[in-house]
Design a protein around this motif. Structure first.
Motif, mmCIF file in Angstrom:
data_model
loop_
_atom_site.group_PDB
_atom_site.id
_atom_site.type_symbol
_atom_site.label_atom_id
_atom_site.label_comp_id
_atom_site.label_asym_id
_atom_site.label_seq_id
_atom_site.Cartn_x
_atom_site.Cartn_y
_atom_site.Cartn_z
ATOM 1 N N VAL A 117 5.328 29.762 -4.253
ATOM 2 C CA VAL A 117 5.753 29.415 -2.888
ATOM 3 C C VAL A 117 4.576 29.464 -1.920
ATOM 4 N N LEU A 118 3.758 30.511 -1.992
ATOM 5 C CA LEU A 118 2.610 30.620 -1.092
ATOM 6 C C LEU A 118 1.614 29.479 -1.306
ATOM 7 N N ALA A 119 1.359 29.137 -2.559
ATOM 8 C CA ALA A 119 0.427 28.039 -2.838
ATOM 9 C C ALA A 119 0.986 26.715 -2.336
ATOM 10 N N SER A 120 2.274 26.500 -2.522
ATOM 11 C CA SER A 120 2.885 25.253 -2.063
ATOM 12 C C SER A 120 2.831 25.129 -0.544
ATOM 13 N N VAL A 121 3.129 26.207 0.157
ATOM 14 C CA VAL A 121 3.085 26.179 1.616
ATOM 15 C C VAL A 121 1.651 25.984 2.104
ATOM 16 N N ALA A 122 0.703 26.639 1.458
ATOM 17 C CA ALA A 122 -0.702 26.484 1.844
ATOM 18 C C ALA A 122 -1.165 25.043 1.651
ATOM 19 N N LEU A 123 -0.790 24.432 0.548
ATOM 20 C CA LEU A 123 -1.162 23.035 0.312
ATOM 21 C C LEU A 123 -0.472 22.112 1.300
ATOM 22 N N ARG A 180 -6.201 26.004 14.730
ATOM 23 C CA ARG A 180 -7.161 26.908 14.092
ATOM 24 C C ARG A 180 -6.445 28.091 13.451
ATOM 25 N N THR A 181 -5.464 28.632 14.129
ATOM 26 C CA THR A 181 -4.714 29.754 13.581
ATOM 27 C C THR A 181 -3.885 29.318 12.377
ATOM 28 N N ALA A 182 -3.286 28.151 12.443
ATOM 29 C CA ALA A 182 -2.489 27.656 11.313
ATOM 30 C C ALA A 182 -3.372 27.401 10.098
ATOM 31 N N ALA A 183 -4.574 26.877 10.316
ATOM 32 C CA ALA A 183 -5.486 26.636 9.196
ATOM 33 C C ALA A 183 -5.920 27.956 8.572
ATOM 34 N N ARG A 184 -6.159 28.961 9.414
ATOM 35 C CA ARG A 184 -6.541 30.270 8.885
ATOM 36 C C ARG A 184 -5.394 30.905 8.121
ATOM 37 N N ASP A 185 -4.177 30.734 8.621
ATOM 38 C CA ASP A 185 -3.004 31.248 7.908
ATOM 39 C C ASP A 185 -2.850 30.559 6.559
ATOM 40 N N ALA A 186 -3.062 29.252 6.517
ATOM 41 C CA ALA A 186 -2.941 28.508 5.260
ATOM 42 C C ALA A 186 -4.010 28.949 4.272
ATOM 43 N N ASP A 187 -5.218 29.204 4.759
ATOM 44 C CA ASP A 187 -6.276 29.694 3.877
ATOM 45 C C ASP A 187 -5.923 31.073 3.322
ATOM 46 N N THR A 234 -4.591 23.478 3.641
ATOM 47 C CA THR A 234 -5.605 24.513 3.556
ATOM 48 C C THR A 234 -6.968 23.929 3.177
ATOM 49 N N ALA A 235 -8.009 24.593 3.625
ATOM 50 C CA ALA A 235 -9.363 24.195 3.234
ATOM 51 C C ALA A 235 -9.691 24.736 1.846
#
Length: 91
Positions: free
Chosen positions: A47-53, A13-20, A57-58
């Protein structure tokens, strides 16, 4: 009386929130980079978009917009560098 451990957040849950958060940050930095500091904000947005994808990310649309705007930042920088023969540009 029953004693229980306090509720903790699950790592997923925390990782998903971080990715969002990274997806939103990449969008904002990419948008801001079109106006100022595109030499720094463009690559950061990419870089941020690539890591989030990569983290799943939702907010995939926001991440793709951040990725696109980050690339656009660098394209704008290259266009103005070519036009002015300098490494920076201003209005």
């Amino acid at each position: 009386m029953q004693l229980t451990a306090p509720a903790t957040r699950t790592p997923q849950r925390t990782a998903a929130r971080d990715a969002d958060g990274m997806a939103v940050a990449s969008f904002i930095l990419g948008l801001l980079g079109l106006l100022v500091l595109n030499v720094f904000l463009g690559p950061i947005a990419i870089v941020l978009a690539s890591v989030a994808l990569w983290r799943g990310t939702a907010r995939r649309g926001r991440a793709f917009l951040g990725l696109t705007l980050g690339v656009a930042d660098l394209v704008v920088l290259l266009a103005f560098m070519h036009a002015d023969s300098t490494i920076s540009w201003s209005f």
